[in-house]
Design an enzyme around this catalytic site. Structure first.
Site, PDB file in Angstrom:
ATOM      1  N   HIS A  64     -19.197 -38.269   3.975  1.00 41.43           N
ATOM      2  CA  HIS A  64     -20.650 -38.036   3.951  1.00 41.43           C
ATOM      3  C   HIS A  64     -20.996 -36.671   3.344  1.00 41.43           C
ATOM      4  CE1 HIS A  64     -22.627 -41.444   5.739  1.00 41.43           C
ATOM      5  NE2 HIS A  64     -21.863 -41.439   6.814  1.00 41.43           N
ATOM      6  N   GLU A  72     -24.424 -45.124   3.212  1.00 39.81           N
ATOM      7  CA  GLU A  72     -23.273 -45.703   3.913  1.00 39.81           C
ATOM      8  C   GLU A  72     -22.339 -46.540   3.046  1.00 39.81           C
ATOM      9  OE1 GLU A  72     -22.220 -44.665   6.580  1.00 39.81           O
ATOM     10  OE2 GLU A  72     -23.953 -43.742   7.557  1.00 39.81           O
ATOM     11  N   GLY A  87     -19.380 -40.961  15.577  1.00 40.76           N
ATOM     12  CA  GLY A  87     -19.516 -39.661  14.921  1.00 40.76           C
ATOM     13  C   GLY A  87     -20.885 -39.540  14.290  1.00 40.76           C
ATOM     14  N   MET A  88     -21.350 -38.295  14.120  1.00 37.80           N
ATOM     15  CA  MET A  88     -22.589 -38.033  13.383  1.00 37.80           C
ATOM     16  C   MET A  88     -22.305 -36.898  12.426  1.00 37.80           C
ATOM     17  SD  MET A  88     -25.657 -38.721  12.649  1.00 37.80           S
ATOM     18  CE  MET A  88     -26.462 -37.840  11.313  1.00 37.80           C
ATOM     19  N   GLU A  89     -22.550 -37.169  11.119  1.00 38.81           N
ATOM     20  CA  GLU A  89     -22.094 -36.284  10.044  1.00 38.81           C
ATOM     21  C   GLU A  89     -22.951 -35.035   9.853  1.00 38.81           C
ATOM     22  OE1 GLU A  89     -24.838 -39.400   8.071  1.00 38.81           O
ATOM     23  OE2 GLU A  89     -23.325 -39.436   9.646  1.00 38.81           O
ATOM     24  N   ASN A  90     -23.351 -34.357  10.935  1.00 40.50           N
ATOM     25  CA  ASN A  90     -24.160 -33.150  10.770  1.00 40.50           C
ATOM     26  C   ASN A  90     -23.387 -32.152   9.905  1.00 40.50           C
ATOM     27  OD1 ASN A  90     -26.191 -34.190  12.557  1.00 40.50           O
ATOM     28  ND2 ASN A  90     -24.786 -33.762  14.231  1.00 40.50           N
ATOM     29  N   HIS A 130     -14.309 -40.820   7.255  1.00 40.94           N
ATOM     30  CA  HIS A 130     -15.649 -41.384   7.004  1.00 40.94           C
ATOM     31  C   HIS A 130     -16.693 -40.273   7.072  1.00 40.94           C
ATOM     32  CE1 HIS A 130     -18.826 -44.448   6.927  1.00 40.94           C
ATOM     33  NE2 HIS A 130     -19.463 -43.647   7.772  1.00 40.94           N
ATOM     34  N   GLU A 131     -16.627 -39.463   8.133  1.00 39.65           N
ATOM     35  CA  GLU A 131     -17.633 -38.397   8.299  1.00 39.65           C
ATOM     36  C   GLU A 131     -17.485 -37.340   7.199  1.00 39.65           C
ATOM     37  OE1 GLU A 131     -19.864 -39.282  10.255  1.00 39.65           O
ATOM     38  OE2 GLU A 131     -18.775 -40.738  11.458  1.00 39.65           O
TER      39      GLU A 131
END
Length: 650
Positions: free
Chosen positions: A329, A348, A299-302, A325-326
């Site tokens: 962020h 993190e 995943g990428m927390e954009n 988790h995302e």
């Protein structure tokens, strides 16, 4: 709000930050000389063949930067981060003129300067230096084709296999290969974008508003300031479905029903729990974009739009907590951000702590401790491989000039960072008090970028009785040691509440490793109520004990079809590893099928390692599978698999 403009009530006379003096060796820009008030991108996407030449695939258009000069003496040039794949063809400057509504933009000269293997400087020269506090606008015309920041996928790399797809990945220093910018987490700004796409395509971005303008144009606006690395774009054959009061899922048409079913109603519960713990969710929407199967990350927390792997579509909601988790962020990383990549643990370590707080409230302490135990095992594995004294095993990493911050990525900021935050909670001794502190910390530093010193000063001010006790210099646990000494964490949080789930899994694995299987004892253990991480823990123990006595793996698969035929990616990975370690050839097809269905690095590489470390049949399977899937993998993953299957010099 743009950096420098502070909303009332957020500590109006805001504290001076250590981070104001911090350097970022990964940026070629003069980001301290200007305040970036706003960025606007106006881009057109074309899907053609790869490579240079007319009609090739690319993004082209303009980037418009609204700036205010911060140099007391004024400034004669603007230096931005850029990349050789970014072809800038024109630069223009618009300056304030008294009495003029909007002065015309005048062409100005520009040049590039080498910086490192991951970027270069773009220097825009001003005919007359700008004055202190003067506002100006810089307009850059550019095109980007093939490069590290913009990932182009052919139709066969998507789930639907019909249309191409393009997405950007900014973290850590890749957005300089998407648009010219201050590519440092120290700088935050608002942005907007107008994206033109070919017929039959949809664009989405990490923005608070998404608006269709005509058949082929999409307008986006991000109302909160964010660092460059969080600006993200994806264009493809995309549709959406609502899954909550402020959430929708985006995916290719063939995945949308599965995405809706998996996430309908659950995201709101995660968000609401996060808000109770850490304060308001400031980003408006929380949407998920299910990426094509070749997306190499989990995943990428954009902000507003997390990019996730389709591996999270397990069919039974069992991996929904990966989203926690995302979501975490949204407070730690996106709202309060590390000022440079050497302080990545601030993003993190806190996010791991926040994720586990939310998980404890929703799923209980036993489950969360079991999940944390798998995290601790990953840290142990990493430190065993790299050696504890490796300088990367410090929380504060010294990134040398020329080193790509991505090359320092490892488990330490996540799991050792989690241990340090847990230690600070342990010093407080009261969970409610520490939760209140985290809420105050987010409020104090929201929309800012900080260093560990800023956080630790605030911690000791918030708890004066701890400051009086000099908890920062307790022998063996000094804050300085935590930050600057490599090695195993000095303090480990107690994970014994997880024993109630770990012990039965360990005992069952022991039964399956016996020469003579005691089926009565095995069948007395009901695994149907076990959650994913308990099954993962059980399979990890089986893998450690493998190869098992002949026939045991076949019997194991027959006894637990919910494991051997699972759709869940975490279970499929481990079943594949067990099958290969035991040379259980009748299930080799499941390994091949899994590698055909997804290209996530975390699942793909361990299976190739297992195949190449296995029998001749397994090694042949590796070569055949790679030959038939290479075209659908991310280029980085292809390179890594190549090194496993056919190492150089072999």
């Amino acid at each position: 709000m743009a950096s420098g403009e502070h909303s009332p009530g957020s500590g109006a006379a805001r504290r001076p930050l250590h981070s104001a003096q911090a350097v970022d060796v990964a940026s070629a820009s003069n980001f301290r000389a200007f305040e970036l008030l706003h960025l606007h991108l106006d881009l057109r996407a074309e899907f053609g063949p790869p490579g240079p030449g007319a009609g090739s695939r690319g993004l082209s258009g303009t980037a418009v930067l609204d700036l205010r000069c911060l140099e007391p003496e004024g400034a004669a040039e603007l230096r931005l981060d850029s990349h050789p794949c970014l072809e800038v063809t024109a630069a223009a400057l618009r300056r304030e003129r008294p009495g003029s509504e909007e002065p015309p933009a005048e062409p100005v000269s520009f040049y590039t300067q080498p910086f490192s293997h991951y970027g270069q400087a773009l220097c825009v020269s001003f005919p007359q230096p700008c004055r202190a506090a003067e506002r100006l606008q810089v307009l850059l015309t550019y095109r980007v084709g093939e490069g590290p920041g913009v990932c182009w996928l052919a139709p066969e790399q998507t789930a639907g296999k019909k249309k191409p797809f393009v997405y950007t990945q900014g973290q850590a220093v890749l957005n300089r290969a998407f648009f010219p910018c201050f590519d440092t987490p120290a700088v935050k700004y608002k942005y907007s974008a107008l994206i033109e796409v070919p017929d039959g395509f949809t664009a989405v971005m990490s923005a608070s508003t998404w608006e269709k303008r005509g058949p082929n144009k999409f307008f986006f606006q991000m109302c909160q300031p964010i660092p460059s690395y969080l600006i993200a774009l994806a264009i493809g054959d995309l549709v959406s479905a609502e899954v909550g009061p402020r959430s929708r899922v985006w995916a290719e048409p063939c995945l949308i029903d599965a995405a809706k079913e998996e996430y309908n109603g659950v995201i709101e519960e995660f968000l609401a729990t996060g808000e109770k713990l850490f304060g308001p969710y400031v980003w408006g929407r929380y949407d998920l974009l299910f990426m094509p199967p070749s997306f190499p990350f989990g995943g990428m927390e954009n902000p507003c739009l997390t990019f996730v792997t389709p591996c999270l579509l397990a069919g039974d909601r069992s991996l929904a907590d990966v989203i926690i988790h995302e979501i975490s962020h949204s407070w730690f990383g996106n709202l309060v951000t590390n000022a440079n990549w050497g302080e990545f643990w601030l993003n993190e370590g806190f996010t791991m702590y926040a994720q586990r707080r939310i998980s404890t409230i929703l799923f209980g302490a036993a489950y969360t401790c079991l999940e944390a135990a798998t995290g601790r095992a990953l840290l142990r594995q990493h430190m065993d491989i790299t050696g504890e004294e490796n300088p990367l095993n410090k929380l504060r990493v010294k990134i040398e000039p020329g080193v790509d911050p991505d090359d320092t990525y490892n488990e330490t900021p996540y799991e050792k960072g989690f241990c340090f935050v847990s230690y600070l909670a342990h010093l407080v001794g009261d969970q409610d008090q520490f939760d209140s502190f985290l809420k105050a910390y987010v409020h104090e530093f929201k929309f800012r970028s900080i260093l560990a010193d800023d956080f630790l000063d605030f911690y000791l001010e918030y708890f004066p009785e701890l400051k009086k006790k000099r908890v920062d210099i307790i022998p063996g646990f000094e804050f300085d040691r935590w930050l600057n000494t490599p090695g195993w964490p000095p303090y480990l949080p107690d994970l014994s509440p997880g024993d109630s789930l770990m012990k039965p899994a360990e005992e069952l694995a022991q039964l399956w490793a016996a020469e003579e299987l005691d089926m009565k004892a095995i069948e007395a253990v009901a695994i149907s109520p076990w959650k994913t991480y308990q099954l993962v823990y059980f399979l990890d123990k089986i893998l450690q004990k493998s190869p098992l006595p002949p026939g045991n793996v076949k019997k194991l698969g027959d006894t637990y079809p919910s494991i051997s035929n699972a759709r869940n990616a975490e279970l499929r990975l481990r079943w594949g590893q067990i099958v290969l370690k035991n040379d259980h050839q009748e299930d080799f097809w499941k390994v091949k099928e899994f590698l055909h269905n997804q290209g996530k690095q975390k699942y793909t590489l361990p299976l190739y390692h297992a195949m190449m470390g296995g029998s001749e049949v397994a090694q042949t399977l590796a070569k055949e599978t790679f030959a038939s899937t290479a075209s659908q993998l991310h280029s980085n993953v292809v390179n890594y698999v190549q090194q496993i299957v056919a190492p150089k010099g072999s």
